[in-house]
Design an enzyme around this catalytic site. Structure first.
Site, short mmCIF file in Angstrom:
data_model
loop_
_atom_site.label_atom_id
_atom_site.label_comp_id
_atom_site.label_asym_id
_atom_site.label_seq_id
_atom_site.Cartn_x
_atom_site.Cartn_y
_atom_site.Cartn_z
N ASP A 587 0.84 -1.20 0.00
CA ASP A 587 0.00 0.00 0.00
C ASP A 587 0.88 1.26 0.00
O ASP A 587 2.03 1.24 0.42
CB ASP A 587 -0.89 0.00 1.24
N GLU A 590 2.88 5.10 -4.15
CA GLU A 590 2.95 6.07 -5.25
C GLU A 590 4.16 7.01 -5.17
O GLU A 590 4.60 7.44 -6.25
CB GLU A 590 1.66 6.92 -5.28
N ASP A 657 -8.13 4.07 -3.55
CA ASP A 657 -9.23 4.42 -2.64
C ASP A 657 -10.29 5.23 -3.36
O ASP A 657 -10.40 6.46 -3.20
CB ASP A 657 -8.68 5.18 -1.44
#
Length: 967
Positions: A587, A590, A657
């Site tokens: 997770d 980025e 998300d």
């Protein structure tokens, strides 16, 4: 005296009217367009000035005005009343930009109810520490910042300079407070002796209502002619000296051409992340005439115009595929400058790829995209055309893609050279095969990872995990994995890579029970971030291998570009690997708070230069570490972002998300199709969306059900989310959505497992033949112009046309049946002519699915969670045309398949002879059964429909030898 009085009176009137003018100007000139308030600012404005422009915060739009407050004499308080519509909202977002300039007191925003302060956020003290309520944050207001509040009745969250592209997770908040935060007014406070400025205080019910991303100036850099001076053929490449530098063209045997332009030293020293292992070059010839230089291979040719340096690409028959813009398509290069290239296209071709974007675009003609990474967006600079060419733009800095009347262009913020690769092929599959041959093939992933993944934010304890597994078993809901998600580390802190034994007292026992009793694997979330103060943080900090200031969750991320940092990271992760965790959920890679990452300097240079690479280098560390720790076990890794070539490290990617609406579901369909069209085949979305959705709401239950039906036919099949009200306690299991939704979704899970022989064969095709299972329609029907921008249908493999239902209340939908073949309704067996639009039934229980005539689909007869070559397989034959299917099988777990340990069983249907031929089995693997039972079903309106049980037309005992079955 009288004259003096009049003069004094005039002066007072003048001051009054000047103040009135200032008040009117203030009221009408500032606060305009700021949502959420009953009126503009009120209060003492004598020490307040309106200045231009607004505050400059990285990534945030700069507005016309800002307010400058200088409290030399007394406190300054400006206030606004909250609008009635927002007073009772469950969640309210507030954003503003602010900068404290001087002073020892408070400077910031207060929330009040009945004149009583409920919450303050701003800067305090000479050091300008940001304060939230009575708590002090680590961050200081050393320059202008954007502060965003999420205010609930009993909770308040502060985000400092968060990424603006997606809703921030509350776990990523800089500070969280509990209490009563009801309020009816805000006050901007500048205490006596302080000075500062702020702009744009906005309120809204959604995060998107209160953020305004900056639009940058991306005018295409000027380009000019680059006349050829000389050339030579050396080191497997054509080297051309031009008046602007060196141009290198290097062909590869699989139909690719590297183009590098810049100084010789920059070309030779360029680090290539996408092409990490140089593949074999192609044999080529070079010819020259008075106008051009011709490079020719068996698969394509390319010319360089001597007068301009323009490159043109041709197929093997000499048809022009694509050319740099005539007269000068490349910018000049220099260290750290913008680099750009423009191309000339033909009007009829369609374009696909560039990654995962939520703009609901499929065909990218006439589109503009900013290629940057953030939560919900994955920028992959690869694009393909239906005309038979593709391009990998090999630059990881921020890049602008545009296609307009001036041509198609790429422009990157920073580059030492222009670097891109052409691909040539007759169809999209050929182009992707060329791309993967260059950048790395996609390895096999575990058999079980193609099954159903049960997930939510989050399963907080071992007991909760086991209770869910037990109930799934009792409810007869198959699942291959359960995602524990994050904060299993709790007391040890983010980045500790440990389970808190108070929450998970016996992890080995839990894993053993999941495996043995429930046939389920466990997946955990892991982040690239470390909370200050924990031992793992301190080890990185001592080594100087943290990217100081680059935040994710409640910590700082490591420098994933550094080999030493990667070594330390993997050493710290190994205790989790040793526990036997099955899968890994990477997770926030980025990385998570992109704006905080960009000012840093990595091992490989400024973050601005390598900004889009973080997910690739982080995933590579993880994949290589797992291969070393478990050499013959296929890793399962799911990441929240990707860059070009990431398929080579076996990652699946999910879309982040995202919201929980039908509108978002529509966007996800196109996002996924363009993402996998880049050549990274395993992708998924959070079924139901991530942020919100109330399982008790009948309207959301419809969203979830339709999303679930769509998700059944994504490469990875996973339900996840943080359901309303977002406290991580709300269930996301099927029973939470009511009996009807549970029944429908369970039937689709059973369909997924029934299709496993078909689905796993497609997975084998990915690795063996560079196949792409989830396919926009141009893959298979490029000659049908009606499908070039078809956004709501796709193929899953060669035999399933998937038509998801994407609008609330729809119980029918239009379906276009592409030309070329007859189509059979999967659910009814009814036949349809191709090239027509029909209105298909779409009751809540199902979505339209069609099968082209001539298809052969193998299906499990009973539920199988693991490979079992002794189990009977139903083989459905969809008559109406000749057809072929090659069943792939292996052990499902190891890399023995890469050493040739797998089997292929060919099936051929001859329509004219009404004969199904099962060919000789090719290959073998450990544990393979030598005898098989195939139950042959000839599909009709009476038999072979949907997931119904069928009495076979023929039963074949297959022992690996060719057999013909007359039907």
């Amino acid at each position: 005296m009288k004259s003096g009085k009049n003069s004094k009176l005039k002066t007072q009137y003048l001051k009054f009217f000047c103040l009135l003018f200032c008040l009117v100007s203030f009221s009408s000139g500032y606060g305009q367009g700021e949502r959420g308030w009953k009126s503009d600012w009120k209060g003492d404005r004598s020490e307040v000035k309106i200045l231009e422009p607004g505050l400059d915060v990285t990534g945030v739009a700069v507005f016309k005005n800002r307010l400058f407050l200088d409290a030399k004499k007394d406190n300054i308080k400006l206030f606004r009343e909250l609008s009635d519509e927002y007073r009772n909202t469950k969640t309210l977002w507030i954003s503003f930009s602010v900068r404290k300039i001087a002073g020892n007191g408070r400077f910031g925003l207060s929330l009040l109810e009945n004149s009583q302060e409920k919450l303050f956020v701003g800067a305090v003290g000479q050091d300008k520490t940001i304060c939230f309520g009575s708590k002090k944050c680590r961050e200081k207001m050393e320059s202008a910042v954007q502060l965003i509040l999420r205010v609930e009745k009993n909770k308040a969250y502060l985000f400092i300079n968060p990424p603006l592209a997606s809703v921030p997770d509350v776990e990523g908040a800089s500070m969280t407070l509990s209490g009563d935060f009801s309020f009816d007014r805000i006050t901007f406070l500048c205490e006596k002796g302080n000075a500062g400025e702020f702009s744009r205080v906005v309120a809204g019910e959604q995060f998107a209502d209160v953020v305004f991303p900056r639009k940058s100036n991306d005018d295409l850099r000027s380009m000019g002619k680059q006349p050829v001076i000389s050339w030579k053929k050396a080191e497997g490449a054509l080297w051309i000296n031009t008046e602007s530098g060196v141009l290198q063209l290097k062909p590869y045997e699989f139909g690719a051409l590297a183009v590098h332009s810049g100084s010789l030293s920059a070309i030779e020293s360029q680090k290539n992340y996408a092409v990490s292992q140089e593949p074999a070059g192609a044999k080529f010839s070079v010819k020259e005439d008075s106008e051009r230089i011709l490079l020719k291979t068996d698969r394509f040719s390319a010319t360089v115009e001597k007068r301009t340096g323009q490159i043109c690409l041709y197929d093997r028959l000499g048809k022009l595929l694509i050319q740099e813009y005539p007269g000068g398509g490349r910018s000049e290069t220099g260290y750290g400058e913008k680099v750009a290239c423009r191309f000339s296209l033909s009007p009829e071709e369609a374009l696909y790829g560039l990654g995962q974007f939520r703009d609901n675009s499929l065909n990218l003609r006439g589109k503009r995209r900013e290629l940057v990474q953030f939560n919900t967006q994955a920028a992959v600079p690869v694009i393909y055309s239906t005309k038979g060419w593709g391009i990998l733009w090999n630059n990881p800095s921020r890049t602008i893609f545009q296609d307009n009347k001036m041509g198609m262009s790429f422009q990157s913020d920073i580059g030492d050279i222009i670097s891109y690769y052409y691909f040539v092929g007759d169809k999209l599959d050929d182009l992707i095969a060329s791309y993967r041959s260059l950048t790395g093939k996609a390895p096999m992933i575990p058999y079980w990872s193609l099954g159903y993944h049960q997930s939510r934010n989050k399963y907080a304890t071992q007991k909760e995990v086991m209770d869910i597994a037990e109930r799934m078993h009792k409810e007869n809901i198959p699942m291959s994995t359960i995602f524990i998600d994050y904060f299993y580390w709790q007391k040890y802190g983010t980045g500790s890579h440990r389970f808190d034994e108070n929450l998970f007292p016996d992890v080995p026992g839990m894993l053993s029970s999941l495996h043995k009793n429930y046939n389920t694997r466990a997946v955990i979330t892991i982040w690239p971030t470390f909370r200050p103060g924990i031992p793992n943080y301190e080890e990185f900090n001592r080594a100087g291998l943290l990217l100081d200031g680059a935040k994710a969750l409640d910590g700082i991320i490591y420098d994933a570009f550094s080999p030493k940092a990667a070594e330390i990271y993997w050493k710290q992760v190994m205790p989790l690997v040793d526990l036997g965790i099955d899968g890994w959920f990477l997770d926030g890679c980025e990385p998570d708070q992109v704006n905080s990452f960009l000012p840093t300097v990595t091992h490989d240079g400024p973050a601005l230069k390598v900004r889009n690479l973080y997910p690739l280098v982080h995933a590579t560390t993880f994949y290589n570490g797992l291969l070393k720790a478990r050499p013959n076990q296929r890793p399962y890794i799911l990441t929240r972002c990707a860059w070009a070539s990431q398929q080579k490290v076996g990652t699946a990617v999910w879309s982040g998300d995202i919201p929980t609406t039908f509108d978002e579901l529509r966007k996800q369909v196109t996002a996924g199709l363009n993402f996998v069209a880049c050549g990274i085949p395993y992708w998924t979305t959070d079924i139901g969306g991530y942020s919100g959705g109330d399982p008790a709401d009948k309207n959301y239950r419809e969203v979830f059900t339709r999303w679930f039906q769509y998700g059944t036919f994504c490469p990875v099949f996973r339900a996840h989310g943080r359901r309303y009200p977002g406290n991580t306690k709300v269930p996301n299991e099927l029973w939470a959505y009511g009996a009807e939704a549970q029944k429908i979704c369970t039937e689709f899970i059973n369909l997924r497992y029934a299709l496993f022989p078909y689905i796993y064969t497609l997975s084998g095709q990915i690795t063996r033949n560079h196949y792409t299972p989830m396919r926009l329609l141009a893959f298979d029907f490029p000659e049908d112009k009606k499908i070039l921008d078809c956004k709501n249908q796709f193929m899953y493999g060669p035999s399933l046309l998937i038509c998801p239902v994407l609008n609330a209340g729809d119980r029918k939908r239009e379906v276009y049946l592409p030309s070329g073949k007859r189509w059979i309704d999967f659910w009814t067996g009814e036949n349809y002519e191709s090239g027509q639009t029909i209105v298909a039934d779409a009751p809540i229980e199902r979505i339209p699915v069609y099968v082209p005539a001539g298809s052969i689909i193998p299906m499990n007869v009973s539920l199988l969670m693991n490979p079992d070559s002794s189990a009977p397989v139903e083989v459905r034959v969809y008559q109406g045309a000749d057809g072929r299917f090659e069943l792939y099988e292996d052990d499902g777990e190891t890399f023995d398949c890469e050493r040739g340990e797998y089997s292929l069983i060919p099936f051929m249907w001859n329509e004219k002879k009404r004969t199904l031929t099962i060919g000789k089995r090719q290959g073998a693997y450990k544990g393979m059964s030598k005898e098989r039972e195939f139950r042959i079903v000839l599909v009709s309106s009476e038999k072979g429909r949907g997931v119904e049980k069928n009495s076979p037309d023929k039963v074949v005992k297959y022992v690996g030898k060719k057999v013909d079955i007359k039907l």
